[in-house]
Design an enzyme around this catalytic site. Structure first.
Site, PDB file in Angstrom:
ATOM      1  N   THR A   1       0.845  -1.208   0.000  1.00 13.63           N
ATOM      2  CA  THR A   1       0.000   0.000   0.000  1.00 13.63           C
ATOM      3  C   THR A   1       0.870   1.243   0.000  1.00 13.63           C
ATOM      4  O   THR A   1       1.976   1.233   0.520  1.00 13.63           O
ATOM      5  CB  THR A   1      -0.958   0.043   1.221  1.00 13.63           C
ATOM      6  N   GLY A   2       0.349   2.299  -0.596  1.00 12.47           N
ATOM      7  CA  GLY A   2       1.053   3.571  -0.565  1.00 12.47           C
ATOM      8  C   GLY A   2       0.329   4.512   0.394  1.00 12.47           C
ATOM      9  O   GLY A   2       0.652   5.693   0.471  1.00 12.47           O
ATOM     10  N   ASN A   3      -0.661   3.976   1.112  1.00 13.88           N
ATOM     11  CA  ASN A   3      -1.506   4.807   1.963  1.00 13.88           C
ATOM     12  C   ASN A   3      -1.207   4.527   3.442  1.00 13.88           C
ATOM     13  O   ASN A   3      -1.635   3.518   3.990  1.00 13.88           O
ATOM     14  CB  ASN A   3      -2.978   4.502   1.629  1.00 13.88           C
TER      15      ASN A   3
ATOM     16  N   ASP B   1      -8.196  -3.807  -1.812  1.00 15.98           N
ATOM     17  CA  ASP B   1      -8.863  -2.833  -2.663  1.00 15.98           C
ATOM     18  C   ASP B   1     -10.233  -2.517  -2.075  1.00 15.98           C
ATOM     19  O   ASP B   1     -10.923  -3.416  -1.590  1.00 15.98           O
ATOM     20  CB  ASP B   1      -8.999  -3.369  -4.088  1.00 15.98           C
TER      21      ASP B   1
ATOM     22  N   HIS C   1     -15.585  -1.943   7.213  1.00 16.71           N
ATOM     23  CA  HIS C   1     -15.458  -2.898   6.107  1.00 16.71           C
ATOM     24  C   HIS C   1     -14.051  -3.527   6.116  1.00 16.71           C
ATOM     25  O   HIS C   1     -13.875  -4.700   5.889  1.00 16.71           O
ATOM     26  CB  HIS C   1     -15.728  -2.165   4.781  1.00 16.71           C
TER      27      HIS C   1
HETATM   28  P1  IMP Z   1      -8.113   2.172  -2.650  1.00 10.86           P
HETATM   29  O1  IMP Z   1      -8.638   0.810  -2.495  1.00 10.86           O
HETATM   30  O2  IMP Z   1      -7.076   2.453  -1.633  1.00 10.86           O
HETATM   31  O3  IMP Z   1      -7.688   2.466  -4.049  1.00 10.86           O
HETATM   32  O4  IMP Z   1      -9.289   3.153  -2.279  1.00 10.86           O
HETATM   33  C1  IMP Z   1     -10.253   3.610  -3.190  1.00 10.86           C
HETATM   34  C2  IMP Z   1     -10.770   4.951  -2.731  1.00 10.86           C
HETATM   35  O5  IMP Z   1     -11.568   4.761  -1.587  1.00 10.86           O
HETATM   36  C3  IMP Z   1      -9.704   5.966  -2.362  1.00 10.86           C
HETATM   37  O6  IMP Z   1     -10.132   7.242  -2.774  1.00 10.86           O
HETATM   38  C4  IMP Z   1      -9.635   5.901  -0.855  1.00 10.86           C
HETATM   39  O7  IMP Z   1      -9.317   7.173  -0.304  1.00 10.86           O
HETATM   40  C5  IMP Z   1     -11.056   5.520  -0.511  1.00 10.86           C
HETATM   41  N1  IMP Z   1     -11.065   4.663   0.675  1.00 10.86           N
HETATM   42  C6  IMP Z   1     -10.522   3.422   0.808  1.00 10.86           C
HETATM   43  N2  IMP Z   1     -10.728   2.942   2.035  1.00 10.86           N
HETATM   44  C7  IMP Z   1     -11.423   3.910   2.697  1.00 10.86           C
HETATM   45  C8  IMP Z   1     -11.917   4.012   4.028  1.00 10.86           C
HETATM   46  O8  IMP Z   1     -11.768   3.135   4.888  1.00 10.86           O
HETATM   47  N3  IMP Z   1     -12.564   5.151   4.327  1.00 10.86           N
HETATM   48  C9  IMP Z   1     -12.759   6.153   3.435  1.00 10.86           C
HETATM   49  N4  IMP Z   1     -12.306   6.115   2.201  1.00 10.86           N
HETATM   50  C10 IMP Z   1     -11.646   4.996   1.827  1.00 10.86           C
END
Ligand code: IMP
Length: 187
Positions: free
Chosen positions: A8-10, A66, A169
Site C-alpha cells: 500500500t502507498g496509503n 482494494d 469494512h
Molecule cells: P483504494 O482501495 O485504496 O484504491 O481506495 C479507493 C478509494 O476509496 C480511495 O479514494 C480511498 O481514499 C477511498 N477509501 C478506501 N478505504 C477507505 C476508508 O476506509 N474510508 C474512506 N475512504 C476509503
C-alpha cells in the site's frame, strides 16, 4: 509476532490494518510497490490480479487490499472507480450528485487478497451498509470517511475515530483473513 507483507502507498490504511491485526499477533511490513490496477468492474478481480503479480515480483507472500464505495442511488458508482472519483470530483462532487436524493444507502466494500508466489490468490471480503451523509462531518478520517455513516451509528467514520476499526469494512475483511491465516497454519 507474525509479519505479513502489505502492499500500500496509503499510510492511514496501513495504520488501520496494524490496529485491526494487533489482537491476532500479526503485523504488516509495508511494501511500497506501485499497485498494478487493472480496470475492472469487480474490486475482487482488481485485488486478486494485483496480489498475484506483486507476490511474484517480490518473491514472497503478500496482501493487497482494494476498497470501493457503492452508492445505491447511483447504481453502485463510484465502486471500483472510487479512487479516481475521489481524486477528481472529490467529496463535494459526490455530495452534489446526491443533492435531493432521498435514498442515501451505500455499501463500503473491502477485498483483501493474499497470494503466495506462483499460487492462486485467496480473497476475503468485508462489507458495511450505511448511508451517505448530507454533508461532510468529522475530522479523524480520510478518503470518504466524512460522508459515510455506517448503519446503527449516527456518526460518520470520520467522527468515530479509532472506533472505526471495530466496525469497518476493512476490519471485517482483515479479521476474516487473520482467522484463516492462523487456522491454515501459515504462522
Ligand atoms: P483504494 O482501495 O485504496 O484504491 O481506495 C479507493 C478509494 O476509496 C480511495 O479514494 C480511498 O481514499 C477511498 N477509501 C478506501 N478505504 C477507505 C476508508 O476506509 N474510508 C474512506 N475512504 C476509503
Amino acid at each position: 509476532m507474525h509479519i505479513v507483507a502489505f502492499a500500500t502507498g496509503n499510510p492511514r490504511k496501513a495504520e488501520e490494518v496494524r490496529s485491526i491485526l494487533r489482537s491476532y499477533d500479526i503485523d504488516v511490513e509495508v511494501v511500497k510497490v506501485r499497485k498494478i490496477e487493472i480496470q475492472d468492474d469487480s474490486i475482487e478481480r482488481i485485488a486478486a490480479f494485483s496480489a498475484r503479480i506483486l507476490a511474484r515480483r517480490i518473491g514472497k507472500p503478500l496482501v493487497v487490499e482494494d476498497t470501493g464505495l457503492f452508492i445505491d442511488a447511483l447504481k453502485g458508482f463510484p465502486g471500483p472507480y472510487s479512487a479516481y472519483v475521489y481524486r477528481t470530483i472529490g467529496l463535494k462532487g459526490v455530495l452534489k450528485l446526491m443533492e435531493g436524493v432521498e435514498d442515501r444507502h451505500a455499501t463500503f466494500v473491502c477485498v483483501v487478497a493474499y497470494c503466495e508466489p506462483g499460487y492462486r490468490p485467496i480473497v476475503f471480503e468485508g462489507r458495511v451498509r450505511g448511508r451517505i451523509a448530507d454533508e461532510a462531518r468529522g475530522s479523524f478520517g480520510w478518503g470518504y470517511d466524512p460522508i459515510f455513516e455506517p448503519d446503527g451509528y449516527n456518526k460518520t467514520y470520520a467522527e468515530m475515530g479509532v472506533y472505526k476499526n471495530e466496525v469497518s469494512h476493512r476490519a471485517e475483511a482483515f479479521r476474516k483473513f487473520a482467522n484463516w491465516y492462523i487456522e491454515s497454519k501459515r504462522v
